[in-house]
Design an enzyme around this catalytic site. Structure first.
Site: not given
Ligand code: CO
Length: 180
Positions: A48, A53, A101-102, A143-144, A147
């Site tokens: 995702g 991000q 998380c990225l 999670h997304e 964000h």
């Molecule tokens: Co994330």
């Protein structure tokens, strides 16, 4: 185009992202942004990616889980886009599992999240869509959408479970691909 990923500490990850109008969704600039988000997510790799991000404060996230060995709570999710999502947690119960998380690479922690959710949003054609999700897919959506609301998993984690990926891998047979 693969875009650079914003790392934790950048205010764009902590601000509320702006909703899009249907006309904006259909515009070439947003369509190109969505394509670049898929490319960036796949290159990372992740399951995702939310627009903040990549430094864009808009309510857009892309999701795709190519999980090749489905289990009871995790199964492949076809690539799709969520825009202006409204999340409803379906109360039954929370499930705690490790996620990463990225925007905080190299770390993971256990986060309790609803096992079942409903998401109302627009798709990439600006059409209203209702998504019912359970298990791992429900976790990705939560999670997304966090964000898009300026939240990171570290705000919800059980802090004493916070671990480096290296340390986590050393303790588990297989690091589930919990990176988003
Ligand atoms: Co994330």
């Amino acid at each position: 185009m693969i875009l650079p990923l914003v790392q934790t500490g950048d205010p764009v990850l902590r601000n509320l992202a702006r909703a899009l109008t249907p006309a904006e969704v259909l515009s070439p600039v947003i369509q190109e942004l969505i394509a670049a988000m898929f490319e960036t997510m796949r290159a990372a790799p992740g399951v995702g990616l939310a627009a903040p991000q990549i430094g864009v404060p808009l309510q857009i996230a892309v999701i795709e889980d190519r999980m090749e060995a489905p289990d009871r709570e995790r199964f492949p999710v076809a690539p799709h886009v969520i825009i202006n999502p409204q999340l409803t947690l379906n109360g039954e119960r929370d499930v705690a599992f490790y996620e990463g998380c990225l925007s905080l690479p190299g770390f993971a922690a256990s986060v309790a999240r609803a096992r079942s959710v409903t998401v109302e949003c627009l798709n990439e054609r600006a059409e209203p869509v209702t998504i019912q999700a359970q298990g791992w897919y429900a976790r990705i959506l939560q999670h997304e959408i966090d964000h898009l609301n300026g939240m990171l998993y570290i705000d919800r984690m059980e802090s004493r479970t916070f671990t480096t990926r290296e340390s986590f891998e050393a303790r588990t047979i297989q690091f589930r691909q919990a990176i988003r």
